[in-house]
Design a protein around this motif. Structure first.
Motif, PDB file in Angstrom:
ATOM      1  N   VAL A   1       0.638  -1.210  -0.368  1.00 20.34           N
ATOM      2  CA  VAL A   1       0.348   0.151   0.008  1.00 20.34           C
ATOM      3  C   VAL A   1       1.208   0.962   0.220  1.00 20.34           C
ATOM      4  O   VAL A   1       0.849   2.017  -0.754  1.00 20.34           O
ATOM      5  N   PHE A   2       2.074   1.091   1.266  1.00 24.92           N
ATOM      6  CA  PHE A   2       2.805   2.318   0.895  1.00 24.92           C
ATOM      7  C   PHE A   2       3.631   2.596   0.226  1.00 24.92           C
ATOM      8  O   PHE A   2       4.006   3.743   0.241  1.00 24.92           O
ATOM      9  N   ASN A   3       4.910   1.530  -0.070  1.00 25.52           N
ATOM     10  CA  ASN A   3       5.948   1.544  -1.087  1.00 25.52           C
ATOM     11  C   ASN A   3       5.402   1.106  -2.400  1.00 25.52           C
ATOM     12  O   ASN A   3       6.337   0.739  -3.178  1.00 25.52           O
ATOM     13  N   GLY A   4       4.185   0.394  -2.760  1.00 30.04           N
ATOM     14  CA  GLY A   4       4.344   0.027  -3.872  1.00 30.04           C
ATOM     15  C   GLY A   4       4.452  -1.902  -4.001  1.00 30.04           C
ATOM     16  O   GLY A   4       5.309  -1.939  -3.147  1.00 30.04           O
ATOM     17  N   THR A   5       4.479  -1.872  -5.247  1.00 29.66           N
ATOM     18  CA  THR A   5       5.203  -4.130  -5.554  1.00 29.66           C
ATOM     19  C   THR A   5       6.335  -3.903  -5.797  1.00 29.66           C
ATOM     20  O   THR A   5       7.219  -5.282  -5.202  1.00 29.66           O
ATOM     21  N   ASP A   6       7.419  -2.660  -5.758  1.00 34.05           N
ATOM     22  CA  ASP A   6       8.398  -2.505  -5.867  1.00 34.05           C
ATOM     23  C   ASP A   6       9.305  -3.413  -4.817  1.00 34.05           C
ATOM     24  O   ASP A   6      10.015  -3.528  -4.963  1.00 34.05           O
ATOM     25  N   SER A   7       8.721  -3.020  -3.724  1.00 32.11           N
ATOM     26  CA  SER A   7       9.562  -3.342  -3.071  1.00 32.11           C
ATOM     27  C   SER A   7       9.283  -4.592  -1.944  1.00 32.11           C
ATOM     28  O   SER A   7      10.043  -5.487  -1.036  1.00 32.11           O
ATOM     29  N   ILE A   8       8.484  -5.062  -2.321  1.00 31.58           N
ATOM     30  CA  ILE A   8       8.268  -6.969  -2.381  1.00 31.58           C
ATOM     31  C   ILE A   8       9.478  -7.889  -3.003  1.00 31.58           C
ATOM     32  O   ILE A   8       9.670  -7.174  -3.951  1.00 31.58           O
ATOM     33  N   PRO A   9      10.511  -8.199  -2.483  1.00 28.61           N
ATOM     34  CA  PRO A   9      11.283  -9.113  -3.825  1.00 28.61           C
ATOM     35  C   PRO A   9      10.419 -10.338  -4.199  1.00 28.61           C
ATOM     36  O   PRO A   9       9.687 -10.699  -4.051  1.00 28.61           O
ATOM     37  N   HIS A  10      10.618 -10.806  -5.093  1.00 28.20           N
ATOM     38  CA  HIS A  10       9.762 -11.292  -6.181  1.00 28.20           C
ATOM     39  C   HIS A  10       8.442 -11.440  -6.495  1.00 28.20           C
ATOM     40  O   HIS A  10       7.976 -12.503  -6.525  1.00 28.20           O
ATOM     41  N   PHE A  11       7.891 -10.345  -6.245  1.00 24.24           N
ATOM     42  CA  PHE A  11       6.900  -9.901  -6.280  1.00 24.24           C
ATOM     43  C   PHE A  11       5.914 -10.650  -7.269  1.00 24.24           C
ATOM     44  O   PHE A  11       5.064 -11.492  -7.722  1.00 24.24           O
ATOM     45  N   ASP A  12       6.943 -10.659  -8.926  1.00 24.93           N
ATOM     46  CA  ASP A  12       6.428 -10.313 -10.687  1.00 24.93           C
ATOM     47  C   ASP A  12       5.673 -12.371 -10.497  1.00 24.93           C
ATOM     48  O   ASP A  12       4.688 -12.220 -10.920  1.00 24.93           O
ATOM     49  N   LEU A  13       7.209 -13.164  -9.590  1.00 31.53           N
ATOM     50  CA  LEU A  13       7.329 -14.088 -10.596  1.00 31.53           C
ATOM     51  C   LEU A  13       6.106 -15.216  -8.938  1.00 31.53           C
ATOM     52  O   LEU A  13       5.278 -16.012  -9.339  1.00 31.53           O
ATOM     53  N   MET A  14       6.061 -14.366  -7.547  1.00 37.63           N
ATOM     54  CA  MET A  14       4.751 -15.012  -7.121  1.00 37.63           C
ATOM     55  C   MET A  14       3.347 -14.852  -7.525  1.00 37.63           C
ATOM     56  O   MET A  14       2.709 -15.621  -7.795  1.00 37.63           O
ATOM     57  N   VAL A  15       3.373 -13.581  -8.151  1.00 34.62           N
ATOM     58  CA  VAL A  15       2.001 -13.720  -8.871  1.00 34.62           C
ATOM     59  C   VAL A  15       1.629 -14.189 -10.313  1.00 34.62           C
ATOM     60  O   VAL A  15       0.747 -14.860 -10.573  1.00 34.62           O
ATOM     61  N   TYR A  16       2.802 -14.384 -10.998  1.00 30.33           N
ATOM     62  CA  TYR A  16       2.555 -14.645 -13.053  1.00 30.33           C
ATOM     63  C   TYR A  16       2.730 -16.234 -12.409  1.00 30.33           C
ATOM     64  O   TYR A  16       2.449 -16.889 -13.336  1.00 30.33           O
ATOM     65  N   ARG A  17       3.298 -16.281 -11.359  1.00 32.28           N
ATOM     66  CA  ARG A  17       3.763 -18.295 -11.294  1.00 32.28           C
ATOM     67  C   ARG A  17       3.221 -18.958 -10.165  1.00 32.28           C
ATOM     68  O   ARG A  17       2.583 -19.584 -10.681  1.00 32.28           O
ATOM     69  N   ILE A  18       2.911 -18.233  -9.661  1.00 31.90           N
ATOM     70  CA  ILE A  18       3.810 -19.206  -8.246  1.00 31.90           C
ATOM     71  C   ILE A  18       2.243 -19.030  -7.340  1.00 31.90           C
ATOM     72  O   ILE A  18       1.259 -20.144  -7.703  1.00 31.90           O
ATOM     73  N   ILE A  19       1.346 -18.724  -7.679  1.00 29.99           N
ATOM     74  CA  ILE A  19      -0.213 -18.034  -7.653  1.00 29.99           C
ATOM     75  C   ILE A  19      -1.089 -19.100  -8.485  1.00 29.99           C
ATOM     76  O   ILE A  19      -1.973 -19.426  -7.791  1.00 29.99           O
ATOM     77  N   PRO A  20      -0.857 -18.824  -9.654  1.00 27.93           N
ATOM     78  CA  PRO A  20      -1.398 -19.417 -10.866  1.00 27.93           C
ATOM     79  C   PRO A  20      -1.602 -20.621 -10.685  1.00 27.93           C
ATOM     80  O   PRO A  20      -2.521 -22.060 -11.099  1.00 27.93           O
ATOM     81  N   ILE A  21      -0.533 -21.518 -10.276  1.00 28.40           N
ATOM     82  CA  ILE A  21      -0.263 -22.706  -9.734  1.00 28.40           C
ATOM     83  C   ILE A  21      -0.700 -23.790  -8.811  1.00 28.40           C
ATOM     84  O   ILE A  21      -1.422 -24.954  -8.657  1.00 28.40           O
ATOM     85  N   LEU A  22      -0.563 -22.744  -7.848  1.00 33.46           N
ATOM     86  CA  LEU A  22      -1.201 -23.349  -6.126  1.00 33.46           C
ATOM     87  C   LEU A  22      -2.536 -23.113  -6.960  1.00 33.46           C
ATOM     88  O   LEU A  22      -4.036 -24.058  -6.021  1.00 33.46           O
ATOM     89  N   SER A  23      -3.201 -22.536  -7.423  1.00 34.25           N
ATOM     90  CA  SER A  23      -4.992 -21.748  -7.368  1.00 34.25           C
ATOM     91  C   SER A  23      -5.025 -23.262  -8.264  1.00 34.25           C
ATOM     92  O   SER A  23      -6.306 -23.702  -8.078  1.00 34.25           O
ATOM     93  N   SER A  24      -4.522 -23.578  -9.495  1.00 34.14           N
ATOM     94  CA  SER A  24      -4.789 -25.210 -10.436  1.00 34.14           C
ATOM     95  C   SER A  24      -5.007 -26.330  -9.551  1.00 34.14           C
ATOM     96  O   SER A  24      -5.673 -26.701  -9.736  1.00 34.14           O
ATOM     97  N   ILE A  25      -3.894 -26.199  -8.547  1.00 33.58           N
ATOM     98  CA  ILE A  25      -3.960 -27.526  -7.724  1.00 33.58           C
ATOM     99  C   ILE A  25      -4.427 -27.389  -7.142  1.00 33.58           C
ATOM    100  O   ILE A  25      -5.548 -29.130  -7.326  1.00 33.58           O
ATOM    101  N   ILE A  26      -5.269 -25.856  -6.425  1.00 31.88           N
ATOM    102  CA  ILE A  26      -6.603 -26.444  -5.198  1.00 31.88           C
ATOM    103  C   ILE A  26      -7.995 -26.922  -6.043  1.00 31.88           C
ATOM    104  O   ILE A  26      -9.008 -27.973  -5.426  1.00 31.88           O
ATOM    105  N   PHE A  27      -8.287 -26.070  -7.068  1.00 26.42           N
ATOM    106  CA  PHE A  27      -8.889 -26.382  -8.463  1.00 26.42           C
ATOM    107  C   PHE A  27      -9.089 -27.530  -8.047  1.00 26.42           C
ATOM    108  O   PHE A  27     -10.598 -28.920  -8.053  1.00 26.42           O
ATOM    109  N   ILE A  28      -8.282 -28.329  -9.255  1.00 26.36           N
ATOM    110  CA  ILE A  28      -8.154 -29.484  -9.289  1.00 26.36           C
ATOM    111  C   ILE A  28      -8.207 -30.751  -8.347  1.00 26.36           C
ATOM    112  O   ILE A  28      -8.898 -31.799  -8.575  1.00 26.36           O
TER     113      ILE A  28
END
Length: 446
Positions: free
Chosen positions: A10-37
């Motif tokens: 909220v205060f510093n933006g997504t750039d302040s979190i390391p590997h944020f792009d990797l978590m959003v675009y790769r890890i979260i979709p994979i985990l969501s797919s596993i949970i759904f299956i």
């Protein structure tokens, strides 16, 4: 930790979190797919509840660790039911399982009884002891969840394992012993009062779709041994025998029907019989199928390589137990609801059902289920073969006992007698002749 990440975004933006792009675009979709299956393939859950206090159930296959049988036993005990768990081994494991189940559910009405389904004499002892009580025992249901599967590949495929009675082991446990138990308990089931909801639940397997029926030789004593052939046939034949048994429980056999035609009352207990298809689950049968009965394949292939996929795509024992719990709890199998559903039964027999994934199926997928003549022949020939096997086994036991008693009293070979023994025998014969001569003289005097 989640609050710190949220405030940083909220205060510093997504750039302040390391590997944020990797978590959003790769890890979260994979985990969501596993949970759904996982959610999609876990199967339907039983939503019915039922008060089981005061009800008595006989269970088989309930001691499987983290399996379907253990889940059903736990749920029934948690609701206050009295459980009679049949086991082929009365060892420390069985004792610990019963004590642990009592502690977890706070239900002391859980007992274990010895009944080896691969031994017909053991089955008869349990059934007769149950029936021969001075006061008739209450029985609200029988839940059959056991199973035996031998390896189907390699050399072990052609190694025939037989029971104590000489019947192939899979056929003995899955079909012959199970049918013998139900057939012996038939008087007890029919003697239950009409207002008591008695339910018989049998857990089959998808392999029964590949099975064949042998009405003239139900035990398959003349068939060439192939493991999967015997396993699938045992499951299919047991389901057909259960249908015929239910017909006799509800409608009555030929003698009862003839008696009813003459004016005798035909007693009809409130009985429902359900054949359950729990689906593919991570059970002992699947472990035996994948590992082919070898330890190295169980550790490497099943536990090491395939287990992540099995965990994702195949449900556990608790998921497989849901269809059985549905068959025990659903009000659709109660007498009032059965009468209101007249004409909508799967086989045209009130109370005979086929359940898959907590749903009553509109029909069976094998034509043998609709062949009444085939089921009757299979039932009668199975009774005859069981009677023959019991007689042969009893004769063998008697023949094994006789030589042991004879060898203690009599010498094995007369040729090995020494001279002193032969003299003693001759002297005894001479004494007997003299005594007989004296007795004749005494008779002549009189």
């Amino acid at each position: 930790m989640p609050l710190n990440i949220f405030t940083a975004v909220v205060f510093n933006g997504t750039d302040s979190i390391p590997h944020f792009d990797l978590m959003v675009y790769r890890i979260i979709p994979i985990l969501s797919s596993i949970i759904f299956i996982k959610w999609l393939l876990k199967g339907k859950k039983n939503i019915w509840e039922r008060n089981m206090h005061g009800k008595v159930f006989i269970l088989t296959g309930a001691t499987s660790t983290n399996g379907m049988g253990a889940s059903v036993a736990y749920d029934l005990a948690l609701r206050g039911a009295q459980l009679i768990i049949l086991s082929s081994k009365m060892d420390e494991f069985t004792n610990d399982f019963i004590m642990d189940l009592r502690e977890k559910t706070e239900n002391e009405l859980i007992y274990s009884e010895y009944c080896d389904l691969s031994d017909l004499s053991s089955v008869r002892k349990f059934a007769t002891a149950w029936i021969d009580n001075i006061t008739p025992r209450r029985l609200d249901g029988i839940v059959l969840m056991h199973g035996e599967m031998q390896p189907i590949m390699g050399k072990k495929r052609y190694e025939k394992h037989t029971s104590k009675d000489g019947v192939e082991l899979q056929m003995s446990i899955n079909c012959v012993g199970t049918f013998h138990l139900l057939n012996l308990l038939k008087p007890c089931i029919k003697s239950q009062p009409p207002d008591r909801d008695v339910r018989i639940v049998y857990s089959t397997c998808i392999w029964q779709a590949l099975g064949n029926v042998f009405p003239e030789d139900p035990c398959m004593s003349q068939e060439k041994f192939i493991s999967h052939k015997f396993y699938s046939a045992s499951k299919l034949q047991m389901s057909l025998l259960l249908v015929e048994l239910h017909r006799q429980l509800v409608v009555g056999d030929e003698k009862e029907v003839k008696g009813a035609e003459k004016g005798d009352k035909l007693t009809k207990a409130n009985i429902s019989t359900t054949i359950v298809q729990p689906g593919i689950m991570r059970s002992g049968t699947l472990r035996r199928l994948i590992s082919n009965g070898t330890v190295w394949a169980l550790l490497v292939l099943y536990a090491g390589i395939l287990y992540p996929f099995l965990w994702l795509f195949i449900k556990n024992g608790h998921g497989g137990a849901q269809s059985i719990l549905y068959s025990l709890y659903t009000p659709e199998f109660e007498k009032i609801n059965i009468e209101s559903m007249e004409g909508k039964f799967t086989l045209g027999i009130p109370g005979c059902n086929y359940v898959i994934n907590c749903n009553i199926q509109p029909k069976f997928y094998k034509k043998e289920f609709y062949d009444v003549a085939l089921q009757s022949v299979l039932y009668n020939n199975m009774c005859k073969q069981i009677e023959h096997v019991e007689k042969v086994t009893a004769a063998k036991k008697n023949s094994e006992k006789k030589p042991t008693s004879e060898t203690k009293d009599e010498p094995k070979n007369d040729e090995n007698l020494d001279e002193s023994a032969t003299k003693a025998v001759n002297n005894n014969k001479g004494k007997k002749k003299k005594q007989s001569g004296k007795s004749k003289n005494q008779k002549s005097k009189w």
